[in-house]
Design an enzyme around this catalytic site. Structure first.
Site, PDB file in Angstrom:
ATOM      1  N   HIS A   1       0.832  -1.198   0.000  1.00 15.38           N
ATOM      2  CA  HIS A   1       0.000   0.000   0.000  1.00 15.38           C
ATOM      3  C   HIS A   1       0.873   1.256   0.000  1.00 15.38           C
ATOM      4  O   HIS A   1       0.622   2.215  -0.705  1.00 15.38           O
ATOM      5  CB  HIS A   1      -0.831   0.062   1.290  1.00 15.38           C
TER       6      HIS A   1
ATOM      7  N   ARG B   1      -6.367  -2.348 -13.156  1.00 15.41           N
ATOM      8  CA  ARG B   1      -6.227  -3.756 -12.749  1.00 15.41           C
ATOM      9  C   ARG B   1      -7.262  -4.045 -11.665  1.00 15.41           C
ATOM     10  O   ARG B   1      -6.975  -3.968 -10.472  1.00 15.41           O
ATOM     11  CB  ARG B   1      -4.822  -4.006 -12.199  1.00 15.41           C
TER      12      ARG B   1
ATOM     13  N   ARG C   1     -10.069  -3.704 -16.795  1.00 18.17           N
ATOM     14  CA  ARG C   1      -9.792  -5.108 -17.112  1.00 18.17           C
ATOM     15  C   ARG C   1     -10.546  -5.973 -16.108  1.00 18.17           C
ATOM     16  O   ARG C   1     -10.508  -5.710 -14.904  1.00 18.17           O
ATOM     17  CB  ARG C   1      -8.294  -5.373 -16.998  1.00 18.17           C
TER      18      ARG C   1
ATOM     19  N   GLU D   1      -1.669 -11.336 -24.545  1.00 21.00           N
ATOM     20  CA  GLU D   1      -0.535 -11.647 -23.677  1.00 21.00           C
ATOM     21  C   GLU D   1      -0.138 -13.124 -23.753  1.00 21.00           C
ATOM     22  O   GLU D   1       0.745 -13.574 -23.057  1.00 21.00           O
ATOM     23  CB  GLU D   1      -0.794 -11.210 -22.227  1.00 21.00           C
TER      24      GLU D   1
ATOM     25  N   ASP E   1       3.258 -10.386 -19.443  1.00 22.21           N
ATOM     26  CA  ASP E   1       3.001 -11.817 -19.616  1.00 22.21           C
ATOM     27  C   ASP E   1       3.462 -12.309 -20.977  1.00 22.21           C
ATOM     28  O   ASP E   1       4.005 -13.405 -21.084  1.00 22.21           O
ATOM     29  CB  ASP E   1       1.508 -12.108 -19.433  1.00 22.21           C
TER      30      ASP E   1
ATOM     31  N   ARG F   1       8.296 -14.300 -15.061  1.00 26.79           N
ATOM     32  CA  ARG F   1       8.579 -12.871 -14.873  1.00 26.79           C
ATOM     33  C   ARG F   1       8.946 -12.510 -13.436  1.00 26.79           C
ATOM     34  O   ARG F   1       9.468 -11.437 -13.175  1.00 26.79           O
ATOM     35  CB  ARG F   1       7.388 -12.027 -15.350  1.00 26.79           C
TER      36      ARG F   1
ATOM     37  N   CYS G   1      -0.177  -2.122 -22.586  1.00 26.73           N
ATOM     38  CA  CYS G   1      -0.271  -1.703 -21.189  1.00 26.73           C
ATOM     39  C   CYS G   1       0.737  -2.433 -20.312  1.00 26.73           C
ATOM     40  O   CYS G   1       0.743  -2.284 -19.101  1.00 26.73           O
ATOM     41  CB  CYS G   1      -1.690  -1.874 -20.664  1.00 26.73           C
TER      42      CYS G   1
HETATM   43  C1  PEP Z   1       0.786  -7.610 -18.658  1.00 26.74           C
HETATM   44  O1  PEP Z   1       0.781  -8.839 -18.534  1.00 26.74           O
HETATM   45  O2  PEP Z   1       1.577  -6.985 -19.387  1.00 26.74           O
HETATM   46  C2  PEP Z   1      -0.193  -6.782 -17.922  1.00 26.74           C
HETATM   47  C3  PEP Z   1      -0.325  -5.498 -18.159  1.00 26.74           C
HETATM   48  O3  PEP Z   1      -0.930  -7.389 -16.960  1.00 26.74           O
HETATM   49  P1  PEP Z   1      -0.364  -7.788 -15.521  1.00 26.74           P
HETATM   50  O4  PEP Z   1       0.991  -7.139 -15.365  1.00 26.74           O
HETATM   51  O5  PEP Z   1      -1.363  -7.294 -14.535  1.00 26.74           O
HETATM   52  O6  PEP Z   1      -0.295  -9.274 -15.615  1.00 26.74           O
HETATM   53 MG    MG Z   2      -0.864  -9.899 -17.610  1.00 23.68          MG
END
Ligand code: PEP
Ligand code: MG
Length: 581
Positions: free
Chosen positions: A191, A298, A334, A434, A458, A468, A505
């Protein structure tokens, strides 16, 4: 002078005096009570809960009054925790059956819960134990008649040092006076980190022992970008940082001057720059950085909160707030992207799998838990009348899956319409690209939706088969890998063949070194943390599409990521001074 390394949580430089916020580690008294004292002890406990609930409600009111957006949403979660029947049953049992005093009963039960949350593999869930501790400290304070140190009214500018900050501390502190933050605990998704970024306060967290290294009044430098603090700097270092701070401020204000200008290349191609957000309170920062809208909200962060799963009404309120605070600017929400590395508190066992990243997550989870998905879609559709909503489905892997999701969405929509609920009938629906199979069938998927948004975080992990979140193989996680770049090209061409726009994104969209390549590949919308928007805008305004396409032509001749990386760095550094990565 002492230099200490921590986790970079919020960019920027701050120089100032230490304000040691020792939110006293309350010593918890432990003693046994007699059978006759049980009722009195229970009454004391109930009174402390009632008082805390009242305090939290007041706090919420005062925050909402001062702010145009609801920053106090988390207080609802705190109130929910206070009223959690399971918690109060366990505490009552400790008092009535084991004859513990109320303070100790509270402490022992909360500790069990906190240990459970802390044992999660998911950093975000571990951080949620802070909420529980925050509530427990308030109740404990009321049982012990102790007042918490107050950060709401500070009389001078300070650098806040603490072991850990509770969400209510960060939210209610006097933000004009707190110039920097450094804490022992905390990580990038805590937070404190999220709010420090939203309020643009430089912060270094996870310093482990900063509270033991400083005293009230010490001079300290916070270098948020590097994740470093310097305690009692020598004159030379101080001068160097004063210079860097002036430079930073000059650059920031220069960049913010761009707010009124469009992100347009020198030869006139207009790009949209959007912001990624995790919590509704970030919209203030989105607007102040000149974003054209929200490219990724998100929404699952709303669910990774302690307490019950958010109801339709709670979600409706939150989505409506984000939509109305953004006015007519687009807000891309999303749908729930849970599972994999994002798990709800207390549900680790529910999600346990051999390969969670390749498993039951995201849209796959939603399509089996249609109850949860339906609730969210109803809330989104109802909120759609309050602004410019776009809905985006994550992790789509192929056309059958997409068709099923779209059909379900249409069913939920039809049900609402038949109930006579007012909705926007033309909400643009998009998907995240993704998964490599989606990238390779982009031209097919593009016929079914109004926009794409590339989730490179992703997409890179699945393309190179590199987790990742695993630091052991992080060297393989390379956005400029020729395989990744070819997939990006394929996605953009596939979308454009069906005349739909493509956004990105993932983190790559906010990487200044990637900006010209993405332009050259034909990306239409870049979505990133608000803070990065002015810098990316500056880059876009300084180049032409011809140059960008030439750069792409050159790097597509190259064979390895190292070759591309070296070339692009040189190319960018020649044109732009001190890019941040
Ligand atoms: C991504 O996978 O690039 C993305 C924006 O979603 P997240 O990072 O929330 O998995
Ligand atoms: Mg993602």
């Amino acid at each position: 002078m002492k230099t200490i390394n921590g986790i970079s949580a919020s960019q920027g430089i701050a120089i100032g005096k230490v304000f040691f916020y020792l939110d006293e580690y309350l010593r918890v008294p432990e003693y046994k009570i007699t059978e006759e004292e049980v009722d009195v002890e229970l009454a004391r406990f109930t009174a402390a809960i009632d008082k805390t609930r009242e305090e939290l409600k007041q706090l919420k009111l005062s925050i909402n009054k001062e702010s145009s957006i609801n920053e106090a949403g988390f207080l609802d979660a705190h109130i929910l925790m206070l009223d959690d029947p399971e918690l109060s049953k366990l505490i009552t049992k400790k008092i009535t059956e084991e004859h513990h005093n109320a303070e100790w009963a509270l402490y022992a039960v909360i500790k069990q819960y906190i240990d459970l949350l802390q044992s999660s593999n998911d950093e975000y869930i571990r951080e949620r134990s802070f909420d529980l501790r925050d509530v427990a400290r308030r109740v404990l304070g009321n049982l012990l008649y102790k007042k918490r140190v107050d950060l709401t009214h500070l009389t001078e500018e300070i650098i806040l040092i603490a072991h850990e900050l509770m969400p209510s501390d960060t939210l209610t502190m006097d933000k004009r006076m707190v110039k920097g933050i450094a804490t022992d605990a905390g990580g990038k998704t805590s937070h404190t980190a999220i709010l420090a970024r939203a309020f643009e306060i430089p912060a270094v967290l996870g310093l482990r022992n900063i509270t033991a290294e400083v005293r009230n009044g010490d001079q300290i430098i916070i270098d948020g970008g590097k994740g470093v603090v310097i305690v009692n700097p020598d004159d030379e270092t101080l001068e160097e940082y004063r210079q860097r701070l002036r430079e930073w401020q000059r650059k920031e204000s220069e960049l913010l001057n761009l707010n009124m200008l469009a992100a347009e290349t020198r030869d006139g191609k207009k790009i949209l720059l959007m912001a990624n957000i995790e919590v509704p309170e970030e919209t203030e920062s989105v607007l102040s950085h000149g974003a054209d809208g929200v490219g990724l909200y998100r929404s699952e962060f709303f669910f990774i909160q302690p307490g019950e799963f958010a109801t339709e009404e709670e979600q409706y309120q939150a989505y409506s707030r984000v939509l109305s605070s953004m006015g007519d600017k687009p807000v891309t929400i999303r749908t729930i992207d849970l599972g994999g590395d994002k798990i709800l508190p207390g549900t680790a066992a529910y999600f346990e799998e051999t390969n969670p990243i390749l498993g039951w997550r995201s849209i796959r989870f939603c399509m089996t838990r249609k109850d949860i998905f339906e609730t969210q879609l109803r809330a989104l559709l109802r909120a759609s009348v309050h602004g410019n909503l776009r809905i985006m489905f994550p992790m789509i892997s192929g056309v059958e899956e997409l068709e099923q999701v779209l059909a379900f969405y249409e069913d939920v929509k039809a049900a609402l319409v038949s109930e006579g609920v007012e909705i926007n009938h033309n909400i643009p629906i998009g998907i995240m690209i993704e998964v490599p199979s989606a990238a390779m069938t982009a031209d097919i998927l593009a016929r079914k939706v109004k926009f794409f948004s590339i989730g490179t975080n992703d997409l890179i992990q699945y393309t190179i088969a590199v987790d990742r979140g695993n630091e052991k193989i992080a060297y393989l996680y390379e956005p400029f890998h020729p395989g990744v770049l070819r997939l990006l090209k394929m996605i953009i061409e596939g979308a454009h063949s069906q005349s739909i726009p493509v956004a990105m994104c993932g983190e790559m969209a906010g990487d200044p070194y990637a900006a010209v390549i993405l332009l050259g590949l034909g990306l239409d919308v870049f979505s990133m943390s608000s803070f990065s928007i002015p810098e990316i805008k500056n880059i876009i305004r300084s180049v032409s599409m011809v140059e960008a396409e030439e750069l792409v032509g050159t790097i597509f001749e190259m064979k390895s990521y190292q070759e591309i990386d070296r070339f692009v760095r040189g190319w960018m550094d020649e044109r732009f001074e001190s890019l941040r990565r």
